[in-house]
Scaffold this motif. Sequence first.
Motif, PDB file in Angstrom:
ATOM      1  N   LEU A  88      20.663   3.793   2.147  1.00  0.00           N
ATOM      2  CA  LEU A  88      19.456   3.409   2.882  1.00  0.00           C
ATOM      3  C   LEU A  88      18.203   3.833   2.124  1.00  0.00           C
ATOM      4  O   LEU A  88      17.278   3.037   1.921  1.00  0.00           O
ATOM      5  CB  LEU A  88      19.515   4.063   4.273  1.00  0.00           C
ATOM      6  CG  LEU A  88      18.520   3.628   5.330  1.00  0.00           C
ATOM      7  CD1 LEU A  88      18.627   2.141   5.594  1.00  0.00           C
ATOM      8  CD2 LEU A  88      18.761   4.399   6.635  1.00  0.00           C
ATOM      9  N   TYR A 107      10.141  -3.017  -6.236  1.00  0.00           N
ATOM     10  CA  TYR A 107      10.096  -4.445  -6.538  1.00  0.00           C
ATOM     11  C   TYR A 107       8.779  -5.060  -6.084  1.00  0.00           C
ATOM     12  O   TYR A 107       8.126  -5.797  -6.805  1.00  0.00           O
ATOM     13  CB  TYR A 107      11.279  -5.144  -5.866  1.00  0.00           C
ATOM     14  CG  TYR A 107      11.361  -6.627  -6.141  1.00  0.00           C
ATOM     15  CD1 TYR A 107      11.367  -7.117  -7.451  1.00  0.00           C
ATOM     16  CD2 TYR A 107      11.440  -7.556  -5.101  1.00  0.00           C
ATOM     17  CE1 TYR A 107      11.448  -8.482  -7.719  1.00  0.00           C
ATOM     18  CE2 TYR A 107      11.522  -8.917  -5.358  1.00  0.00           C
ATOM     19  CZ  TYR A 107      11.525  -9.374  -6.662  1.00  0.00           C
ATOM     20  OH  TYR A 107      11.595 -10.720  -6.918  1.00  0.00           O
ATOM     21  N   ARG A 108       8.380  -4.719  -4.857  1.00  0.00           N
ATOM     22  CA  ARG A 108       7.133  -5.246  -4.310  1.00  0.00           C
ATOM     23  C   ARG A 108       5.954  -4.843  -5.187  1.00  0.00           C
ATOM     24  O   ARG A 108       5.029  -5.620  -5.421  1.00  0.00           O
ATOM     25  CB  ARG A 108       6.953  -4.711  -2.887  1.00  0.00           C
ATOM     26  CG  ARG A 108       5.910  -5.416  -2.068  1.00  0.00           C
ATOM     27  CD  ARG A 108       5.959  -5.003  -0.610  1.00  0.00           C
ATOM     28  NE  ARG A 108       5.827  -3.579  -0.408  1.00  0.00           N
ATOM     29  CZ  ARG A 108       6.801  -2.777  -0.002  1.00  0.00           C
ATOM     30  NH1 ARG A 108       8.001  -3.262   0.216  1.00  0.00           N
ATOM     31  NH2 ARG A 108       6.600  -1.489   0.160  1.00  0.00           N
ATOM     32  N   SER A 126      17.774   1.800  -1.146  1.00  0.00           N
ATOM     33  CA  SER A 126      17.338   0.423  -0.880  1.00  0.00           C
ATOM     34  C   SER A 126      15.850   0.381  -0.559  1.00  0.00           C
ATOM     35  O   SER A 126      15.134  -0.501  -1.028  1.00  0.00           O
ATOM     36  CB  SER A 126      18.118  -0.175   0.296  1.00  0.00           C
ATOM     37  OG  SER A 126      19.457  -0.345  -0.040  1.00  0.00           O
ATOM     38  N   ALA A 127      15.401   1.348   0.253  1.00  0.00           N
ATOM     39  CA  ALA A 127      13.984   1.380   0.615  1.00  0.00           C
ATOM     40  C   ALA A 127      13.123   1.611  -0.629  1.00  0.00           C
ATOM     41  O   ALA A 127      12.098   0.944  -0.830  1.00  0.00           O
ATOM     42  CB  ALA A 127      13.732   2.457   1.662  1.00  0.00           C
ATOM     43  N   HIS A 143       1.665   6.363  -0.985  1.00  0.00           N
ATOM     44  CA  HIS A 143       2.184   7.540  -0.307  1.00  0.00           C
ATOM     45  C   HIS A 143       3.433   8.040  -1.017  1.00  0.00           C
ATOM     46  O   HIS A 143       3.798   9.162  -0.921  1.00  0.00           O
ATOM     47  CB  HIS A 143       2.568   7.205   1.132  1.00  0.00           C
ATOM     48  CG  HIS A 143       1.430   6.625   1.889  1.00  0.00           C
ATOM     49  ND1 HIS A 143       0.429   7.389   2.397  1.00  0.00           N
ATOM     50  CD2 HIS A 143       1.117   5.340   2.183  1.00  0.00           C
ATOM     51  CE1 HIS A 143      -0.451   6.608   2.994  1.00  0.00           C
ATOM     52  NE2 HIS A 143      -0.066   5.372   2.878  1.00  0.00           N
ATOM     53  N   ASN A 190      13.114  -1.548  -2.793  1.00  0.00           N
ATOM     54  CA  ASN A 190      12.257  -2.604  -2.241  1.00  0.00           C
ATOM     55  C   ASN A 190      10.783  -2.328  -2.516  1.00  0.00           C
ATOM     56  O   ASN A 190      10.017  -3.242  -2.813  1.00  0.00           O
ATOM     57  CB  ASN A 190      12.505  -2.753  -0.737  1.00  0.00           C
ATOM     58  CG  ASN A 190      13.860  -3.376  -0.443  1.00  0.00           C
ATOM     59  OD1 ASN A 190      14.406  -4.096  -1.271  1.00  0.00           O
ATOM     60  ND2 ASN A 190      14.408  -3.098   0.721  1.00  0.00           N
ATOM     61  N   THR A 191      10.390  -1.042  -2.396  1.00  0.00           N
ATOM     62  CA  THR A 191       9.003  -0.670  -2.692  1.00  0.00           C
ATOM     63  C   THR A 191       8.711  -0.930  -4.171  1.00  0.00           C
ATOM     64  O   THR A 191       7.660  -1.490  -4.519  1.00  0.00           O
ATOM     65  CB  THR A 191       8.757   0.819  -2.380  1.00  0.00           C
ATOM     66  OG1 THR A 191       9.142   1.074  -1.041  1.00  0.00           O
ATOM     67  CG2 THR A 191       7.297   1.181  -2.569  1.00  0.00           C
ATOM     68  N   MET A 229       0.808  -1.202   0.000  1.00  0.00           N
ATOM     69  CA  MET A 229       0.000   0.000   0.000  1.00  0.00           C
ATOM     70  C   MET A 229       0.849   1.263   0.000  1.00  0.00           C
ATOM     71  O   MET A 229       0.409   2.320  -0.343  1.00  0.00           O
ATOM     72  CB  MET A 229      -0.927   0.043   1.200  1.00  0.00           C
ATOM     73  CG  MET A 229      -0.183   0.081   2.529  1.00  0.00           C
ATOM     74  SD  MET A 229      -1.217   0.637   3.866  1.00  0.00           S
ATOM     75  CE  MET A 229      -1.461   2.341   3.414  1.00  0.00           C
ATOM     76  N   ASP A 230       2.111   1.141   0.430  1.00  0.00           N
ATOM     77  CA  ASP A 230       2.863   2.366   0.691  1.00  0.00           C
ATOM     78  C   ASP A 230       3.279   3.120  -0.560  1.00  0.00           C
ATOM     79  O   ASP A 230       3.656   4.258  -0.465  1.00  0.00           O
ATOM     80  CB  ASP A 230       4.082   2.150   1.587  1.00  0.00           C
ATOM     81  CG  ASP A 230       4.494   0.716   1.627  1.00  0.00           C
ATOM     82  OD1 ASP A 230       3.690  -0.108   1.187  1.00  0.00           O
ATOM     83  OD2 ASP A 230       5.595   0.429   2.078  1.00  0.00           O
ATOM     84  N   LYS A 245      12.444   9.511  -5.371  1.00  0.00           N
ATOM     85  CA  LYS A 245      11.291   8.760  -4.890  1.00  0.00           C
ATOM     86  C   LYS A 245      10.220   8.675  -5.978  1.00  0.00           C
ATOM     87  O   LYS A 245       9.352   7.831  -5.948  1.00  0.00           O
ATOM     88  CB  LYS A 245      10.716   9.449  -3.654  1.00  0.00           C
ATOM     89  CG  LYS A 245      11.641   9.387  -2.456  1.00  0.00           C
ATOM     90  CD  LYS A 245      11.225   8.259  -1.553  1.00  0.00           C
ATOM     91  CE  LYS A 245      12.095   7.976  -0.348  1.00  0.00           C
ATOM     92  NZ  LYS A 245      13.295   8.706  -0.120  1.00  0.00           N
TER      93      LYS A 245
END
Lengths: 238, 609
Positions: free
Chosen positions: A94, A104-105, A97-98, A5, A101-102, A1-2, A45
């Motif tokens: 950091l 990829y998900r 990577s975050a 945002h 990961n978002t 879900m993130d 982002k």
Amino acid sequence: MDHHHAHSTGSRDLRMARSMCWHCQSEMAGEYFCERCVKVQPVSKDTDYFICFGLPRRLTIDQNKLEAKFYELSRAFHPDFYQNKSDAEQAISLGNSATLNTAYRTLRDPIQRAEYLLDLEAGSVKEIRTSPPSDLFEEILELQETVEAYRASDRDSETGREILAQLVAERQALDQRKQDMEHQLEQLFTDWDTLQDRGDATSQARAERDRLLKQMREILSNRTYVKNIVNDLAETIE
Amino acid sequence: MTAMARIIGIDLGTTNSLVAYMKDGKPCVIPGRAGRAMVPSVVAMTDNGLIVGDSAKEHLTRSPERTVYSVKRFMGKSLADVQNELAYFPYALTEQGGVIRIKLGEKTYSPPQISAMILKELKQRAEAHLGESITKAVITVPAYFNDSQRQATKDAGLIAGLEVLRIINEPTAASLAYGLQDKTQGTIAVYDFGGGTFDISILKLKNGIFEVLATNGDTHLGGDDLDRRIADLFLSEIQTGHHIDLTASPDHMQAVRLEAERAKIRLSDELNTQIEVELPDGKGRYSRELTRDQLESMVMEIIERTLAPCRLALKDAELTTAQIDEIVLVGGSTRMPLVRQRVQELFGKQPHCNLNPDEVVALGAAVQADILSGGTTDMLLLDVTPLSLGIETMGGVMSSLIRRNTTIPASAKELFTTYVDGQTGVDIHILQGERELVKDNRSLARFRLKVPPLPAGVPRIEVTFLIDANGILNVTAADMRTGQRQSIDVKPSYGLSDNEVERMIEDSFKFAQEDVTARKLIEARLDAEALIVTTEKSLAEGGRLVAEDVLASIRAALSALTSAKDGHDPKAIRARMADLELAAKPLSVALLDDSLKRTLQGKTVTEIM
């Protein structure tokens, strides 16, 4: 879900244009590392996840290629490999990577991928309602009443067992309905990809594009309703 | 390759702890002087100061109320969290600022401070073995540890003088040790049943990447619970057969617990074993035979409790048991034949146990340490957060921001605004857990977001919640209108504040340098000072309530303590303190009576009842 945002709608491709290395101020041409000083660069982002993974913006994607690229970028960005670096580089590692990961998900799961693509392509289909169609809405209400009756009933009584049988049947029907919607979506995904591959700029192609987006949005939203009811139902009767 | 300070790997276990390092591309554990690699996670307060490990373990039955074991169960916990097992621990627990404190002699210690003592022991062991100073470490925690428990572990490292470069999950550490050895590819399940915790992690191993797909567990389920079940049987038999209630005798309780543990271990190799427990006051001994069958029927239910998390993890990973290529067993409790049997039945395959289940976690921590120092570059662990992270919203409902089993580092952003004109703050409550309602989840922290006084809805503050590679949450905020970043003072719900940790680090260094008598003198003086202050306060408040001769003896005892305090003998100070307490007793009784009387005045009988 993130990821909802994490990005806002707008022109993403523009933001992909790189400017200067944060460290040595030289003109950036390389992807994630400055060619001159080899420092890692922050990934925006708002980066288009498809571009991030080097994939065309399609709804059917090569899962193996996605995973391979994810592993490759993880090796490039993961904080494990920045332990000896400066604080600034550690912070970038950091953050990157975050974001990775978002991304990829989001792309790994077909439904999330479609939701994401719809957000990217929004434009003319922004105003599509997200409330369920009235027939589905009435069904939900009716089902809710039955669930309430079941909760209030003595489960070992004749009525309790009857309601349970009814709920089990309802659940099967809803499961089937969810599957049907997923099949429909699969077809729409293929249609969308074919249209994109053709790359026509005619008004007919544009109308077709909007029709597909609108249909996908509707089914995706209805599927979410059905999925939530099925989950709720499963919790009550299991 | 530039020489980087060595990083050691530490398994900080509930029952035993180990330290390991990478030697010529192979992880190995560091033995102590006696050749044993395991350090019992036990800390005892003796007359000669604090001792740790094997020698402390001997004090479990000798001075049970001053010997701390299984402290890991209390990390990141409040007293209310462990209420139903307090009776099992012979040492006294209190709480301060949401953090459990353990009373040892005159002082109280937080669980991170006790853990720090174990870490220091391991640090010294490594320093002696390697002949160099060690300041950096990787420490393992149960995968299902929440944010507070991880933070408490990091605090323990700081207090011990170690920079904790990474908190790594125990089952994933084990997978690193296995992967390094076997160059395994495919999907594996790591079943980690330790002394106090249970974890299950499902990983995909491919080309050196260790990707965790899902994890689940129970941080309050381990070998301790099995021992307790066995000990309860012995205690009730001693009660009925010998008419002795041992629950009031901490040293005998410990003896029974240790005998239960030993019997459990023996029954992993034997089919029956003899139980012997010495009874107090020369009342003979309790003895019985215990068979493996009897043990198994007693603990079956506890072992079954590990299977539900396994099924949940499989479900979250969207896998069936048939898709699991290998099962790895970790933790001392997996030595039990019944555990192996149930795991084999669940997954339909023979589990792996090539590596020593007691050492594999520490070995994996050493591998991770080597990755961080740049030694190993072909392996990368991608772990997940075990619990969903969210914030409290209207109506006491938790709104989830980062779902469980999300690969870390993971981040989520949330935009906040105001509902009232000129509002200058927004209160944010951070939670972890899977339930709908706030009250059913774990409260992590609260903070107040500062907002410029503007009309309602105009301020736009973006808060970023970021879970780092340690599984620990970091919060930052930025004003979207001005682009200005805002520092946030997060108050942990169940953790030590930064100031407290700093003070404990100072204390820890201070006490390491001072000898024990000097420390005792300082403590005695501080306690004496506190007693003098409270006595003087009582005199001022209640002097009129007692007879003149009582007042005279209190004053005499006060001046005797004051002069003893300036001396250098802690024993003399303690003796004068006891004198004063005795002399002041009539005064404190009178004060209590007086305040009780005043409370009761003006109340009806029913109110008092």
